[in-house]
Write a protein that holds these residues in place. Structure first.
Motif, mmCIF file in Angstrom:
data_model
loop_
_atom_site.group_PDB
_atom_site.id
_atom_site.type_symbol
_atom_site.label_atom_id
_atom_site.label_comp_id
_atom_site.label_asym_id
_atom_site.label_seq_id
_atom_site.Cartn_x
_atom_site.Cartn_y
_atom_site.Cartn_z
ATOM 1 N N TYR A 90 0.839 -1.200 0.000
ATOM 2 C CA TYR A 90 0.000 0.000 0.000
ATOM 3 C C TYR A 90 0.877 1.253 0.000
ATOM 4 O O TYR A 90 0.667 2.172 -0.792
ATOM 5 N N ALA A 91 1.892 1.267 0.846
ATOM 6 C CA ALA A 91 2.789 2.432 0.920
ATOM 7 C C ALA A 91 3.521 2.632 -0.403
ATOM 8 O O ALA A 91 3.664 3.770 -0.877
ATOM 9 N N GLU A 139 9.994 5.054 6.938
ATOM 10 C CA GLU A 139 8.594 5.512 6.999
ATOM 11 C C GLU A 139 7.636 4.333 6.863
ATOM 12 O O GLU A 139 6.632 4.255 7.573
ATOM 13 N N ILE A 140 7.954 3.421 5.956
ATOM 14 C CA ILE A 140 7.111 2.231 5.791
ATOM 15 C C ILE A 140 7.162 1.395 7.068
ATOM 16 O O ILE A 140 6.134 0.921 7.563
ATOM 17 N N ALA A 141 8.364 1.223 7.627
ATOM 18 C CA ALA A 141 8.523 0.437 8.851
ATOM 19 C C ALA A 141 7.678 1.012 9.991
ATOM 20 O O ALA A 141 7.022 0.262 10.728
ATOM 21 N N ALA A 142 7.676 2.333 10.126
ATOM 22 C CA ALA A 142 6.874 2.961 11.174
ATOM 23 C C ALA A 142 5.385 2.741 10.924
ATOM 24 O O ALA A 142 4.611 2.499 11.859
ATOM 25 N N GLU A 143 4.979 2.792 9.670
ATOM 26 C CA GLU A 143 3.565 2.614 9.320
ATOM 27 C C GLU A 143 3.075 1.201 9.613
ATOM 28 O O GLU A 143 1.958 1.010 10.076
ATOM 29 N N VAL A 144 3.915 0.199 9.341
ATOM 30 C CA VAL A 144 3.489 -1.197 9.514
ATOM 31 C C VAL A 144 4.037 -1.824 10.797
ATOM 32 O O VAL A 144 3.867 -3.016 11.029
ATOM 33 N N ASP A 145 4.709 -1.013 11.628
ATOM 34 C CA ASP A 145 5.137 -1.408 12.962
ATOM 35 C C ASP A 145 6.126 -2.580 12.967
ATOM 36 O O ASP A 145 5.965 -3.547 13.717
ATOM 37 N N VAL A 146 7.135 -2.498 12.083
ATOM 38 C CA VAL A 146 8.229 -3.482 12.056
ATOM 39 C C VAL A 146 9.534 -2.716 11.845
ATOM 40 O O VAL A 146 9.528 -1.513 11.615
#
Length: 160
Positions: free
Chosen positions: A17-18, A30-37
């Motif tokens: 999605y990102a 930024e993706i890691a923060a969004e998906v919590d990994v």
């Protein structure tokens, strides 16, 4: 040919999605923060999805009119069903053809997108499509195209 299917979990879908929103400008962090990994998990997941063919590439969205190609055309065509896949790949060699969608059903089984600068270019493209044995049912000038990320990939939607 059968392809091994990768089972996507919520993190994979969130990453996709990102990337669909803005693959060029979003960072791994930024993706890691969004998906919590972690960032390394995101990198590993992207690499896995690339190697499995889930992510096929990253391409810019081009405004052809602003780039000097004033005609953006969609040809709705028919090809012999037995030759459809080969013809779909072959017509990409025609100057001006930028995209071909192969339809599994209906007589109008190839949708061919082209760009041109003038009606002479358009006539050349049309003639070359005919040389490939395509029947052109219609050619439509596209004025705008709108896209969005596929919502089931949005992180936290819990859709499987």
């Amino acid at each position: 040919m059968a392809h091994k299917e990768l089972v996507l979990d919520e993190v994979d879908r969130g990453i996709l999605y990102a990337l669909q929103q803005d693959a060029r400008n979003v960072t791994i962090q930024e993706i890691a923060a969004e998906v919590d990994v972690s960032g390394s998990t995101v990198r590993n997941r992207i690499e896995a999805m690339e190697s499995m063919g889930v992510i096929e590439g990253y391409a810019p969205k081009i405004n052809y009119e602003r780039a000097g190609f004033s005609l953006n055309i969609m040809f709705i065509c028919s090809a012999d069903p037995d030759d459809r896949e080969a013809v779909a790949q072959d017509v990409l060699e025609v100057p001006g053809i930028i995209d071909v969608d192969e339809m599994l059903t209906s007589e109008r089984n190839l949708h061919v997108k082209a760009v041109a600068t003038n009606t002479l270019d358009l006539a050349d493209i049309t003639a070359q499509l005919n040389e490939y044995g395509l029947i052109i049912h219609s050619s439509e000038i596209i004025s705008n195209n709108y896209t969005q990320p596929w919502s089931p990939f949005e992180y936290g939607t819990d859709e499987e």
